[in-house]
Design a protein around this motif. Sequence first.
Motif, PDB file in Angstrom:
ATOM      1  N   LYS A  32      -8.483   2.856  -5.121  1.00 11.89           N
ATOM      2  CA  LYS A  32      -8.513   1.924  -6.244  1.00 11.89           C
ATOM      3  C   LYS A  32      -7.169   1.781  -6.944  1.00 11.89           C
ATOM      4  N   VAL A  33      -6.300   2.791  -6.820  1.00 13.75           N
ATOM      5  CA  VAL A  33      -5.038   2.744  -7.572  1.00 13.75           C
ATOM      6  C   VAL A  33      -3.796   2.616  -6.688  1.00 13.75           C
ATOM      7  N   GLU A  34      -3.932   2.789  -5.366  1.00 13.68           N
ATOM      8  CA  GLU A  34      -2.743   2.881  -4.521  1.00 13.68           C
ATOM      9  C   GLU A  34      -1.918   1.603  -4.507  1.00 13.68           C
ATOM     10  N   LYS A  35      -2.515   0.458  -4.807  1.00 16.23           N
ATOM     11  CA  LYS A  35      -1.760  -0.793  -4.834  1.00 16.23           C
ATOM     12  C   LYS A  35      -0.686  -0.788  -5.917  1.00 16.23           C
ATOM     13  N   ASN A  36      -0.804   0.131  -6.867  1.00 14.91           N
ATOM     14  CA  ASN A  36       0.155   0.203  -7.975  1.00 14.91           C
ATOM     15  C   ASN A  36       1.361   1.090  -7.664  1.00 14.91           C
ATOM     16  N   TYR A  37       1.373   1.710  -6.462  1.00 18.06           N
ATOM     17  CA  TYR A  37       2.405   2.706  -6.159  1.00 18.06           C
ATOM     18  C   TYR A  37       2.999   2.489  -4.768  1.00 18.06           C
ATOM     19  N   ASP A  38       4.216   3.025  -4.600  1.00 16.79           N
ATOM     20  CA  ASP A  38       4.869   3.049  -3.294  1.00 16.79           C
ATOM     21  C   ASP A  38       4.636   4.377  -2.587  1.00 16.79           C
ATOM     22  N   LEU A  39       4.524   5.435  -3.375  1.00 13.32           N
ATOM     23  CA  LEU A  39       4.392   6.789  -2.838  1.00 13.32           C
ATOM     24  C   LEU A  39       3.397   7.581  -3.650  1.00 13.32           C
ATOM     25  N   ILE A  40       2.501   8.283  -2.966  1.00  8.97           N
ATOM     26  CA  ILE A  40       1.579   9.217  -3.612  1.00  8.97           C
ATOM     27  C   ILE A  40       1.805  10.590  -2.991  1.00  8.97           C
ATOM     28  N   ILE A  41       2.100  11.565  -3.829  1.00  8.83           N
ATOM     29  CA  ILE A  41       2.299  12.949  -3.393  1.00  8.83           C
ATOM     30  C   ILE A  41       1.124  13.785  -3.901  1.00  8.83           C
ATOM     31  N   ILE A  42       0.522  14.564  -3.010  1.00  2.03           N
ATOM     32  CA  ILE A  42      -0.580  15.451  -3.405  1.00  2.03           C
ATOM     33  C   ILE A  42      -0.138  16.898  -3.218  1.00  2.03           C
ATOM     34  N   ASP A  43      -0.139  17.648  -4.298  1.00  4.97           N
ATOM     35  CA  ASP A  43       0.202  19.072  -4.244  1.00  4.97           C
ATOM     36  C   ASP A  43      -1.084  19.868  -4.085  1.00  4.97           C
ATOM     37  N   CYS A  44      -1.229  20.555  -2.956  1.00  3.90           N
ATOM     38  CA  CYS A  44      -2.482  21.231  -2.609  1.00  3.90           C
ATOM     39  C   CYS A  44      -2.394  22.743  -2.816  1.00  3.90           C
ATOM     40  N   SER A  45      -3.550  23.352  -3.027  1.00  5.55           N
ATOM     41  CA  SER A  45      -3.614  24.808  -3.128  1.00  5.55           C
ATOM     42  C   SER A  45      -3.549  25.409  -1.721  1.00  5.55           C
ATOM     43  N   PRO A  46      -3.123  26.680  -1.601  1.00  2.00           N
ATOM     44  CA  PRO A  46      -2.942  27.306  -0.276  1.00  2.00           C
ATOM     45  C   PRO A  46      -4.235  27.856   0.313  1.00  2.00           C
ATOM     46  N   THR A  47      -5.250  27.003   0.374  1.00  2.00           N
ATOM     47  CA  THR A  47      -6.528  27.411   0.953  1.00  2.00           C
ATOM     48  C   THR A  47      -7.093  26.254   1.763  1.00  2.00           C
ATOM     49  N   ASP A  48      -7.956  26.567   2.717  1.00  2.00           N
ATOM     50  CA  ASP A  48      -8.654  25.531   3.472  1.00  2.00           C
ATOM     51  C   ASP A  48     -10.020  25.360   2.833  1.00  2.00           C
ATOM     52  N   SER A  49     -10.207  24.262   2.096  1.00  2.93           N
ATOM     53  CA  SER A  49     -11.410  24.086   1.298  1.00  2.93           C
ATOM     54  C   SER A  49     -11.735  22.606   1.188  1.00  2.93           C
ATOM     55  N   MET A  76       0.844  -1.199   0.000  1.00  2.00           N
ATOM     56  CA  MET A  76       0.000   0.000   0.000  1.00  2.00           C
ATOM     57  C   MET A  76       0.880   1.250   0.000  1.00  2.00           C
ATOM     58  N   ALA A  77       0.517   2.213  -0.794  1.00  5.00           N
ATOM     59  CA  ALA A  77       1.332   3.426  -0.936  1.00  5.00           C
ATOM     60  C   ALA A  77       1.263   4.302   0.308  1.00  5.00           C
ATOM     61  N   VAL A  78       2.360   4.989   0.589  1.00  2.25           N
ATOM     62  CA  VAL A  78       2.373   6.063   1.576  1.00  2.25           C
ATOM     63  C   VAL A  78       1.928   7.333   0.867  1.00  2.25           C
ATOM     64  N   CYS A  79       0.978   8.048   1.444  1.00  4.41           N
ATOM     65  CA  CYS A  79       0.460   9.260   0.813  1.00  4.41           C
ATOM     66  C   CYS A  79       0.831  10.488   1.642  1.00  4.41           C
ATOM     67  N   VAL A  80       1.451  11.466   0.989  1.00  5.26           N
ATOM     68  CA  VAL A  80       1.894  12.697   1.640  1.00  5.26           C
ATOM     69  C   VAL A  80       1.308  13.888   0.900  1.00  5.26           C
ATOM     70  N   SER A  81       0.681  14.791   1.639  1.00  9.15           N
ATOM     71  CA  SER A  81       0.157  16.013   1.040  1.00  9.15           C
ATOM     72  C   SER A  81       1.070  17.189   1.360  1.00  9.15           C
ATOM     73  N   MET A  82       1.280  18.040   0.376  1.00  8.51           N
ATOM     74  CA  MET A  82       2.068  19.260   0.531  1.00  8.51           C
ATOM     75  C   MET A  82       1.100  20.394   0.810  1.00  8.51           C
ATOM     76  N   ILE A  83       1.125  20.903   2.055  1.00  6.16           N
ATOM     77  CA  ILE A  83       0.140  21.915   2.438  1.00  6.16           C
ATOM     78  C   ILE A  83       0.806  23.056   3.201  1.00  6.16           C
ATOM     79  N   ASN A  84       0.475  24.259   2.821  1.00  4.70           N
ATOM     80  CA  ASN A  84       0.746  25.457   3.605  1.00  4.70           C
ATOM     81  C   ASN A  84      -0.341  26.454   3.252  1.00  4.70           C
ATOM     82  N   MET A  85      -1.027  26.986   4.243  1.00  3.48           N
ATOM     83  CA  MET A  85      -2.108  27.926   3.981  1.00  3.48           C
ATOM     84  C   MET A  85      -1.594  29.276   3.486  1.00  3.48           C
ATOM     85  N   LYS A  86      -0.275  29.448   3.501  1.00  8.59           N
ATOM     86  CA  LYS A  86       0.348  30.650   2.933  1.00  8.59           C
ATOM     87  C   LYS A  86       0.909  30.284   1.563  1.00  8.59           C
ATOM     88  N   GLY A  87       0.611  31.076   0.562  1.00  6.54           N
ATOM     89  CA  GLY A  87       1.085  30.803  -0.783  1.00  6.54           C
ATOM     90  C   GLY A  87       2.516  31.274  -1.003  1.00  6.54           C
TER      91      GLY A  87
END
Length: 282
Positions: A134-151, A1-12
Motif C-alpha cells: 500500500k505504501v511502496e509507490k511513495n518510495y524508491d527504496l525500502i530497507i528492512i532491519d531483521c532480528s537474528p532469528t528464523d521466525s 515501485m520501490a526496491v525492497c532489501v532485507s538485512m538478515i544474518n542468523m548470527k547476531g
Amino acid sequence: MAVCVSMINMKGGVGKTTLASQIAWYAAVQLDKKVLLIDLDPQANASQSVMSPQTYVSYLDAGGLTVADILEQFTPTGTASGSPKKLDLAKVIYPRVKYTDGSLLHIVPSRLELSWTLRNPTEKETLLPRFVAKVEKNYDLIIIDCSPTDSILTDAAYHCSRYILVPIRAEFLAAIGFPLLNRSIKAFQMRHEDKVIEVCGLVFNDFTRGNVKSENKIARKAVMDEAKNYGWYVFKHDIPHSDSYFKAARDGMPIDSTKGAHGKVKGEFAAFASEFFPRIGL
C-alpha cells in the motif's frame, strides 16, 4: 515501485542495524532517493539510531504507532468492546526528514512488544507485505532491519523483499548462520514459488583495521568458501569499525554529517555504497 532489501544474518552482533541505518541515510542524502526503513527487530535499535534515542522514547511516550501495530492490527485491543481497530497506515510511518528536492527518509519504528507476535504468529506474516504494497509507490527504496532469528518476522521480510543483504564479522563461527539462512530462503521459495528473492551479497562489517589477526583471516576464508558453495556474492569493499558509527546512532544522523567522523570512514562507506546500489538496481 520501490526496491525492497532485507538485512538478515542468523548470527547476531554483526552490525546489521548500523549498516541498515547508514544505507538508508546514504540513499536519501547522497542519491536523492525516497527511503523507508522498517525496523523489524523487537530490540528497536534501528529506530533509535535513525530517530535518536531521545526522540524515540518521546515518540513511544506520546503513543506513537510501530511495526508491532501492523502485525497485531487484527488482534483485540483489550478495550471494553474487545474489538480490533482499523489501523491508520500513515500514522505508523515516522517522517524523519524530507529535503527540498523531494528525497526523504521515513521509518516504521519497532518496540519490544513486537516479540509478542511470536507467541501467536498465525497468518501474521502476510500483514507486513500488505502494508508495504500500500505504501511502496511513495518510495524508491525500502530497507528492512531483521532480528537474528528464523521466525514469522523473517517470513514477513521475505514476503516483502526482492533482495537480502548479509552483514558479517570476520570472527570465529562467522559462517555458522549460513546453512540456516540458505535453508530458510529455500523453504520459503518452495512454499511461494512465484516469489523471486535472492542474496545480493555478503559484506564484511565492523572489523578492526590494520594488523588483522590470524583468527580473522581464518574466519574470512571460511566465509569466502561457504559463500562460494552457495553462489553468494561477497562485496569487495568492506566496512571497518569506527566509533563514529556509534556517535551517528546517538545523534540520529548519517555518517557523512557526524561531527568528528574521519574522511577515511566516510570514504569507506561510500565505496561500499557505490558497489551495493548498482547490485539492487539503484
